[in-house]
Write a protein that holds these residues in place. Structure first.
Motif, PDB file in Angstrom:
ATOM      1  N   UNK A 148       0.827  -1.206   0.000  1.00 54.02           N
ATOM      2  CA  UNK A 148       0.000   0.000   0.000  1.00 54.02           C
ATOM      3  C   UNK A 148       0.868   1.267   0.000  1.00 54.02           C
ATOM      4  N   UNK A 149       1.963   1.217   0.732  1.00 54.85           N
ATOM      5  CA  UNK A 149       2.852   2.381   0.815  1.00 54.85           C
ATOM      6  C   UNK A 149       3.426   2.713  -0.582  1.00 54.85           C
ATOM      7  N   UNK A 162       6.221   2.748 -17.517  1.00 59.97           N
ATOM      8  CA  UNK A 162       5.531   3.587 -16.527  1.00 59.97           C
ATOM      9  C   UNK A 162       4.314   2.927 -15.903  1.00 59.97           C
ATOM     10  N   UNK A 163       4.350   1.616 -15.767  1.00 58.80           N
ATOM     11  CA  UNK A 163       3.252   0.904 -15.109  1.00 58.80           C
ATOM     12  C   UNK A 163       3.392   1.075 -13.593  1.00 58.80           C
ATOM     13  N   UNK A 164       2.273   1.297 -12.893  1.00 62.07           N
ATOM     14  CA  UNK A 164       2.383   1.508 -11.435  1.00 62.07           C
ATOM     15  C   UNK A 164       3.041   0.322 -10.729  1.00 62.07           C
ATOM     16  N   UNK A 165       4.116   0.608 -10.028  1.00 61.84           N
ATOM     17  CA  UNK A 165       4.899  -0.444  -9.373  1.00 61.84           C
ATOM     18  C   UNK A 165       4.065  -1.172  -8.313  1.00 61.84           C
ATOM     19  N   UNK A 166       3.274  -0.412  -7.562  1.00 62.64           N
ATOM     20  CA  UNK A 166       2.484  -1.022  -6.485  1.00 62.64           C
ATOM     21  C   UNK A 166       1.472  -2.032  -6.994  1.00 62.64           C
ATOM     22  N   UNK A 167       0.920  -1.794  -8.168  1.00 60.01           N
ATOM     23  CA  UNK A 167      -0.080  -2.725  -8.716  1.00 60.01           C
ATOM     24  C   UNK A 167       0.591  -4.050  -9.093  1.00 60.01           C
ATOM     25  N   UNK A 168       1.777  -3.918  -9.680  1.00 66.18           N
ATOM     26  CA  UNK A 168       2.546  -5.123 -10.002  1.00 66.18           C
ATOM     27  C   UNK A 168       2.815  -5.937  -8.728  1.00 66.18           C
ATOM     28  N   UNK A 169       3.248  -5.248  -7.699  1.00 65.34           N
ATOM     29  CA  UNK A 169       3.546  -5.927  -6.436  1.00 65.34           C
ATOM     30  C   UNK A 169       2.291  -6.577  -5.847  1.00 65.34           C
ATOM     31  N   UNK A 170       1.188  -5.852  -5.955  1.00 64.59           N
ATOM     32  CA  UNK A 170      -0.070  -6.344  -5.382  1.00 64.59           C
ATOM     33  C   UNK A 170      -0.477  -7.659  -6.037  1.00 64.59           C
ATOM     34  N   UNK A 171      -0.291  -7.733  -7.363  1.00 70.23           N
ATOM     35  CA  UNK A 171      -0.651  -8.949  -8.090  1.00 70.23           C
ATOM     36  C   UNK A 171       0.211 -10.128  -7.617  1.00 70.23           C
ATOM     37  N   UNK A 172       1.495  -9.876  -7.481  1.00 66.56           N
ATOM     38  CA  UNK A 172       2.388 -10.956  -7.033  1.00 66.56           C
ATOM     39  C   UNK A 172       2.041 -11.354  -5.592  1.00 66.56           C
ATOM     40  N   UNK A 173       1.794 -10.347  -4.755  1.00 65.04           N
ATOM     41  CA  UNK A 173       1.475 -10.638  -3.348  1.00 65.04           C
ATOM     42  C   UNK A 173       0.216 -11.489  -3.245  1.00 65.04           C
ATOM     43  N   UNK A 174      -0.749 -11.236  -4.140  1.00 66.49           N
ATOM     44  CA  UNK A 174      -2.031 -11.933  -4.062  1.00 66.49           C
ATOM     45  C   UNK A 174      -1.984 -13.329  -4.678  1.00 66.49           C
TER      46      UNK A 174
END
Lengths: 520, 169
Positions: A148-149, A162-174
C-alpha cells in the motif's frame, strides 16, 4: 603547507565514466604525491556526482564542506599539492564547494541523494547516510501495508513503460505459490541512459535494499539482478555489496533477526538488447534464447521458472528505500499530474554539460538542455533530441517547452521512458538516424514475430530507396511502420517506427531534395 | 528411396581444447537454476570462446539437445564460436556516441586495424566488435578494450591506447 596530524579525506570517483577519463591514474598520482611529501591522507573512492564534464572530479573534505577540483588529470596533481588543495587552496581547476555548483544545487536528489557522496562499497557509510532506514521500517510492517505504501507513493516503473509499481507488487502478493521471485531488470541497453549503471556502481546497497523490501512485500525469498555484460564494473560492485550485505545479515536467512529471508544473486547477460524486454529477460535467466513471450500470462502470475515474479527496473527498485524511509506522502509531494516523485534524467550525446539530473517530474526539456546542459558540446544549435532511448522519437526544438511528465510527453507524440536524452547538433542527418533505427532493430530483433524480424530489414531497404531519390517509397515506409506498430509482440518492433516516423514528420527535408520534402 | 536413420553428426575433436577443464566448469555451475548462461560465460572466460567441441558436453550435462545449446550460443552477441584476437576492442555505435562522431571513429578503427567488425587484425592482437552502448553516453565516443573503458576517443587517442596495449604485452 600546514602539517597536520589528522589525515585529510580526499575523494576520487570510481564510477566507470570517471575511470574512462583516467580517474585511476589520478588516484594513484594523489597517493604517490602525498607519500612523497609525507602527508597522511585518507583516499576514498566515491561514486560520481554525475557531472561528467568535470570528471575526474577530486574533492577534499574541509571544515566548510567538500571543495571540488576538476577535471583533474594526473599531470595536474603535483600543482594541486603545490596550491595546497588539501586545505581548499586556489587553483585553476578549483570549483569551490561542490554542493554549491548550480548543476547540482538545482537538482532534487531523492534516489541519488547518496550518489557521489559516499564510498559505494562501504556499508557503514551507507548506514550513516540513511541507508537501510527503509528496510528497518519495512520489517515492522505487514506485507499488505508495504504494498500500500508503494501504491500510495505513486511510483511508476522507471524502465520506460511507466506501469504503477504497487499494482505489479499487489498482483504478485495476491498470487499463491511456494516460490516467488524478485527480478531486477538491469539490462540498461538504451543509448543515452546510465542512471541504472550509476546506481549499481555508485550506490549498490540502495538497489539491494529496494529488492529486499520488494521481497518482504510480496513474500519472495529469492532474487536475481540481470546485468548486461557490457557493465563489468557494475557487476563487480554488486557482487561485492551483496557479499557484504550477506555477512552483515541484511541479506540471507532471517534478515536482521526477523522471520524473513531473501537470497540475491547477480546474473550476467550476454549482449542481447532484447533481453531488456521483461519476458525476454526471464527466458534468458532461465538459460534460453532471449525470445519474447506472449502476454498473458503476466510475469506477476507466471514469471521466472513459471512462478509469480516481480520484475522491475533498477531505478524503480532503487526508489523504494526512500519511499519507505520517509513515507509515501513525502515522495508523492514531488512531481505533477500522474507522474509523481522524481526522475533521474540523463543528458547525453552532443551536450556541453552531460550528466545526471534528478528532478521532480514537470521540468521542461529546454531547462534541461539549456540551464543544465548548456547547449551542445560543439557549440552549434541543437537540431534534434531523442528522448527515451533508441525507440523514442526525435523531437525538434519547437517541442522543447514540453514538460517532462509521462502524459504531457505522450500528448506531443513523445515518450519520456527512463529519462535518457540524446542531443544532436545541426550536422545530424535525420534520414541516416531513421535508417539506423531500422538497422538496430534488424540486428537486435529476437526474431519471434514477423513485423519486427522482417519489417526492420525491409525498413532499411525502403529508406535507402527514398534517400536514393524515390519519394513514392515514403508511403510504403509509413505503411510498413503501421504494420510494425500494430503487429509486433513487444516494444522493440512496435516502437522502432517512432524514431523513424518522427524523423519523417519533423525533418522531411532530410529525406531527399526539393519536392521530396513535400511528399513526406 | 531409403531413408537412413539420422546419425548425430560427429563434432570434430579439437586437441587445443582441454575438455576436462570444460567438464569441471560445467560441474561447478550446472546446479544453478537456469545454468546455461553462467556455464557459457565461464567457458568463454576460460578459453576465450565457446568451441563447437564443447556443445555436446554442455548438452549432455544440462540435459538439453545440442540444437538447444547451439541456439543459445548463436543468439547472444557476447558468445563467440571461434578464437578472437588477444584483445577485444569494442566501439560504441549507438546514438549518443553517433552524435559526437562515433562513425568517424569506427572508420578510423577499421582502417587502423585493417579489418572490419568481427574481424581480427593481421597480427592477431585485436578483434574489433561493435557495441550498442557502454553506458558512458555523456562522454562519447566510447570504446572498451577488454574491461578497460576509454571516453572521448579521438583517432589520436585510439592510436595511443592501442600502442599502449601493444607495449605492455
Amino acid at each position: 603547507m600546514s602539517a597536520s596530524n589528522t589525515s585529510i579525506t580526499v575523494y576520487v570517483p570510481r564510477d566507470s565514466t570517471a575511470l574512462a577519463l583516467c580517474a585511476e591514474q589520478v588516484a594513484a598520482a594523489i597517493a604517490q604525491q602525498a607519500a612523497q611529501r609525507g602527508i597522511s591522507i585518507n583516499l576514498v573512492r566515491n561514486g560520481s556526482r554525475g557531472m561528467f564534464w568535470l570528471e575526474p572530479l577530486v574533492e577534499v573534505a574541509t571544515a566548510a564542506g567538500r571543495i571540488g577540483y576538476g577535471p583533474v588529470e594526473s599531470e595536474d596533481v603535483a600543482a594541486l599539492f603545490d596550491a595546497d588543495f588539501l586545505n581548499g587552496g586556489q587553483h585553476r581547476l578549483a570549483l569551490g564547494l561542490v554542493e554549491e555548483i548550480p548543476y547540482l544545487k538545482k537538482q532534487e536528489r531523492l534516489t541519488f541523494a547518496r550518489v557521489g557522496i559516499t564510498d559505494p562499497l562501504s556499508l557503514p557509510d551507507y548506514l550513516a547516510h540513511e541507508g537501510y532506514a527503509g528496510l528497518r521500517r519495512a520489517l515492522t510492517m505487514p506485507s499488505a501495508a508495504l504494498v500500500q505504501e508503494v501504491l500510495d507513493s505513486g511510483l511508476r516503473g522507471r524502465g520506460g513503460a511507466a506501469f504503477p509499481t504497487g499494482i505489479k507488487w499487489k498482483t504478485v502478493a495476491a498470487t499463491v505459490a511456494a516460490q516467488k521471485y524478485i527480478v531486477c531488470n538491469a539490462d540498461e541497453g538504451d543509448s543515452g541512459t546510465f542512471s541504472d549503471r550509476m546506481v549499481m556502481e555508485d550506490d549498490p546497497f540502495m538497489l539491494i535494499e529496494g529488492m529486499t523490501i520488494a521481497a518482504l512485500a510480496v513474500g519472495a525469498t529469492r532474487g536475481y539482478i540481470y546485468v548486461r555484460s557490457e557493465y563489468p564494473h557494475a557487476i563487480a560492485a554488486l557482487n561485492q555489496a551483496i557479499a557484504t550485505a550477506n555477512s552483515a545479515n541484511y541479506l540471507g536467512d532471517n534478515i536482521l533477526g526477523s522471520a524473513s529471508s531473501f537470497h540475491l544473486e547477480v546474473r550476467k547477460g550476454a549482449g542481447a538488447y532484447i533481453c531488456g524486454e521483461e519476458t525476454a529477460l526471464l527466458e534468458s535467466l532461465e538459460g534460453k534464447r532471449g525470445v519474447v513471450r506472449a502476454k498473458p500470462p503476466l510475469p506477476a502470475i507466471e514469471g521466472l521458472f513459471g512462478k509469480p515474479t516481480v520484475i522491475n527496473n533498477v531505478i524503480s527498485l532503487a526508489s523504494v528505500p526512500i519511499i519507505l524511509a520517509r513515507g509515501a506522502a513525502f515522495y508523492k509531494n514531488y512531481g505533477m499530474g500522474r507522474s509523481l516523485g522524481t526522475l533521474p534524467m540523463q543528458l547525453a550525446g552532443n551536450i556541453r554539460r552531460g550528466g545526471l539530473v534528478e528532478k521532480a517530474f514537470g521540468v521542461t526539456l529546454r531547462e534541461l538542455l539549456q540551464d543544465f546542459g548548456g547547449g551542445t558540446a560543439s557549440g552549434k544549435p541543437i537540431r534534434a533530441v531523442q528522448v527515451g532511448g533508441p525507440l523514442g522519437p526525435y523531437l525538434p526544438p519547437s517541442l522543447f517547452d514540453t514538460k517532462l511528465d509521462y502524459e504531457a510527453m505522450a500528448a506531443v507524440g513523445g515518450m519520456l521512458g527512463h529519462g535518457g536524452i540524446v542531443v544532436f547538433d545541426d550536422s545530424v542527418d535525420m534520414a541516416k538516424q531513421a535508417r539506423y533505427a531500422m538497422e538496430f532493430c534488424a540486428v537486435e530483433s529476437c526474431g519471434k514475430c514477423t513485423p519486427c524480424r522482417i519489417g526492420s530489414t525491409r525498413g532499411v531497404e525502403v529508406i535507402d530507396k527514398i534517400v536514393a531519390g524515390q519519394p513514392q517509397q515514403i508511403k510504403l515506409l509509413r505503411d510498413l511502420c503501421d504494420t510494425m506498430v500494430n503487429g509486433s509482440l513487444c516494444a522493440m518492433g512496435s516502437m522502432t517506427p517512432l524514431p523513424v516516423l518522427s524523423a519523417l514528420d519533423h525533418f522531411p527535408e532530410d529525406f531527399g531534395k526539393g519536392e521530396l520534402g513535400q511528399a513526406a | 528411396m531409403q531413408i537412413e536413420a539420422s546419425v548425430p553428426q560427429a563434432v570434430p575433436s579439437d586437441p587445443s581444447v582441454d575438455l576436462n577443464q570444460v567438464r569441471s566448469i560445467i560441474q561447478e555451475f550446472k546446479t544453478l537454476p537456469g545454468a546455461m548462461l553462467p556455464v557459457l560465460h565461464a567457458i568463454q572466460d576460460a578459453l576465450g570462446y565457446v568451441p563447437p567441441s564443447v556443445v555436446p558436453l554442455i548438452a549432455d550435462e544440462l540435459n538439453l539437445s545440442r540444437a538447444e545449446v547451439h541456439g543459445v550460443i548463436s543468439f547472444y552477441h557476447h558468445f563467440r564460436q571461434q578464437p578472437a584476437g588477444r584483445h577485444i576492442v569494442q566501439i560504441c555505435r549507438a546514438e549518443a556516441c553517433q552524435a559526437v562522431g562515433a562513425d568517424a571513429l569506427v572508420a578510423h578503427a577499421k582502417a587502423a586495424l585493417g579489418c572490419d567488425f568481427h574481424g581480427t587484425s593481421s597480427d592477431g592482437q585485436f578483434t574489433l566488435e561493435p557495441v550498442y552502448c557502454l553506458g558512458q553516453c555523456a562522454c562519447g565516443p566510447n570504446m572498451q578494450i577488454d574491461d578497460d573503458l576509454h571516453a572521448r576517443v579521438s583517432s589520436d587517442k585510439f592510436n595511443r591506447v592501442l600502442r599502449a596495449k601493444r607495449g605492455v604485452q
